[in-house]
Scaffold this motif. Structure first.
Motif, PDB file in Angstrom:
ATOM      1  N   GLY A 139     -55.121   8.794 -34.599  1.00  0.00           N
ATOM      2  CA  GLY A 139     -53.795   8.420 -34.144  1.00  0.00           C
ATOM      3  C   GLY A 139     -52.936   9.597 -33.729  1.00  0.00           C
TER       4      GLY A 139
ATOM      5  N   GLN B 111     -57.705  11.436 -27.789  1.00  0.00           N
ATOM      6  CA  GLN B 111     -58.389  10.163 -27.988  1.00  0.00           C
ATOM      7  C   GLN B 111     -57.515   9.012 -27.476  1.00  0.00           C
ATOM      8  N   ARG B 112     -58.147   7.907 -27.164  1.00  0.00           N
ATOM      9  CA  ARG B 112     -57.404   6.792 -26.565  1.00  0.00           C
ATOM     10  C   ARG B 112     -56.245   6.361 -27.472  1.00  0.00           C
ATOM     11  N   GLY B 113     -55.138   6.043 -26.821  1.00  0.00           N
ATOM     12  CA  GLY B 113     -53.957   5.640 -27.562  1.00  0.00           C
ATOM     13  C   GLY B 113     -53.155   6.788 -28.131  1.00  0.00           C
ATOM     14  N   CYS B 114     -53.606   8.014 -27.868  1.00  0.00           N
ATOM     15  CA  CYS B 114     -53.014   9.183 -28.522  1.00  0.00           C
ATOM     16  C   CYS B 114     -52.514  10.183 -27.484  1.00  0.00           C
TER      17      CYS B 114
ATOM     18  N   GLY C 190     -55.792   0.061 -26.613  1.00  0.00           N
ATOM     19  CA  GLY C 190     -56.972  -0.117 -27.439  1.00  0.00           C
ATOM     20  C   GLY C 190     -58.131  -0.648 -26.602  1.00  0.00           C
TER      21      GLY C 190
ATOM     22  N   TYR D  30     -59.211  -0.011 -30.711  1.00  0.00           N
ATOM     23  CA  TYR D  30     -59.417   1.172 -31.525  1.00  0.00           C
ATOM     24  C   TYR D  30     -60.565   0.919 -32.501  1.00  0.00           C
ATOM     25  N   SER D  31     -61.676   1.584 -32.251  1.00  0.00           N
ATOM     26  CA  SER D  31     -62.849   1.453 -33.112  1.00  0.00           C
ATOM     27  C   SER D  31     -63.658   2.732 -33.010  1.00  0.00           C
TER      28      SER D  31
ATOM     29  N   THR E 125     -64.396   4.966 -29.615  1.00  0.00           N
ATOM     30  CA  THR E 125     -64.027   6.379 -29.542  1.00  0.00           C
ATOM     31  C   THR E 125     -65.245   7.247 -29.245  1.00  0.00           C
TER      32      THR E 125
ATOM     33  N   ASN F  50     -49.796   7.249 -33.362  1.00  0.00           N
ATOM     34  CA  ASN F  50     -50.225   5.865 -33.143  1.00  0.00           C
ATOM     35  C   ASN F  50     -50.738   5.326 -34.483  1.00  0.00           C
TER      36      ASN F  50
ATOM     37  N   CYS G 140     -53.609   2.682 -34.353  1.00  0.00           N
ATOM     38  CA  CYS G 140     -54.917   3.319 -34.192  1.00  0.00           C
ATOM     39  C   CYS G 140     -55.394   3.888 -35.517  1.00  0.00           C
TER      40      CYS G 140
ATOM     41  N   LEU H  37     -58.921   2.557 -37.525  1.00  0.00           N
ATOM     42  CA  LEU H  37     -60.081   3.424 -37.699  1.00  0.00           C
ATOM     43  C   LEU H  37     -60.303   3.780 -39.163  1.00  0.00           C
TER      44      LEU H  37
END
Length: 281
Positions: free
Chosen positions: A32, A55-58, A65, A67-68, A72, A193, A196, A200
């Protein structure tokens, strides 16, 4: 050289390359948060091509998302493809060390070496978290009451930043400079985030501490460097589980450093990594 990598579902990921030489791809912590490796890139640019990404969302990546862990890992591979890398050394810090380890397990043919920085091993977090919380509270000292007040309230954006900076200050060994270092981590401020993070971390509870993970580590034929800061509030004995499982492992503990060793002991950090990667091209 900043650019945008596209994940296979179209999500835009911020990425950057600094320096020349053999590739070292960095995975930031959190989850996050966002890339904190600007100082690492500056340290290593004379010896390596350092690749960073959010990383995605960050941070500067698209705040989308799902978010997993699987998602990632696929995003990390998208960054690899974006820069045209067939093989790479992979460095992960804190939660990013977990990500880097999992990527190496899934794609060992794409990873020339693994650098595992300030991670917490492969047991369940419950094994070490109480010791971490005690050390965190002690390190926070005069800031503990304010940190607790912020933790248990609905925070504004400004309070999110204050809460994070206070918590990050416990990640440095020198109390005289801890707040200075933590404030620098928050500039620029992209906002944590928390969705996120929660997704995770919840997934980690099903992945970590399993016999399957331990067996996968025992079969990992990738040279691995574990770097610890001796003063990290996360107990260093938590990393023993990983060290004992890996067949090709070197472990270095840096004195006078805590969770971000490149900030407090930059030259020792640089030398340790460059020597290891020189010996494991």
């Amino acid at each position: 050289m900043e650019s945008t990598a596209a994940a296979d579902d179209g999500v835009r990921l911020w990425a950057d390359r600094t320096g020349r030489g053999e590739p070292l791809v960095c995975c930031h912590g959190g989850p996050g948060l966002w890339d904190t490796f600007g100082g690492v890139a500056d340290l290593l640019a004379a010896d390596l091509a350092v690749y960073r990404w959010d990383q995605r969302g960050c941070g500067r990546s698209q705040r989308t998302g799902p978010y997993s862990t699987a998602r990632t890992l696929a995003d990390l591979d998208a960054v690899r493809r974006h820069f045209g890398l067939e093989r790479m050394a992979l460095l992960g810090h804190s939660w990013g060390a977990r990500l880097a380890l999992q990527y190496a397990i899934e794609h060992p043919e794409r990873v020339s070496a693994l650098v595992y920085v300030s991670g917490t091993g492969i047991d369940q977090d419950a094994a070490w978290h109480a010791a971490y919380a005690r050390a965190r509270d002690e390190r926070l000292g005069p800031h503990l009451e304010r940190w607790r007040a912020l933790k248990h309230k609905d925070r504004t954006g400004a309070e999110d930043r204050e809460f994070s900076v206070l918590q990050w200050s416990a990640d440095f060994a020198d109390p005289a400079r801890a707040m200075e270092h933590a404030e620098r981590m928050a500039e620029p401020w992209f906002g944590v985030n928390f969705a996120c993070n929660a997704a995770l971390i919840a997934e980690d509870r099903t992945l970590w501490g399993t016999p399957e993970l331990r067996a996968a580590c025992a079969e990992l034929d990738v040279p691995t460097l574990i770097i610890d800061g001796a003063e990290d509030i996360r107990p260093r004995w938590s990393v023993d589980s990983l060290e004992h499982a890996l067949p090709r492992v070197t472990r270095i503990t840096l004195k006078s450093a805590a969770h971000l060793p490149w900030t407090e002991t930059p030259e020792a950090f640089r030398t340790t990594i460059t020597e290891f990667l020189t010996n494991h091209p």
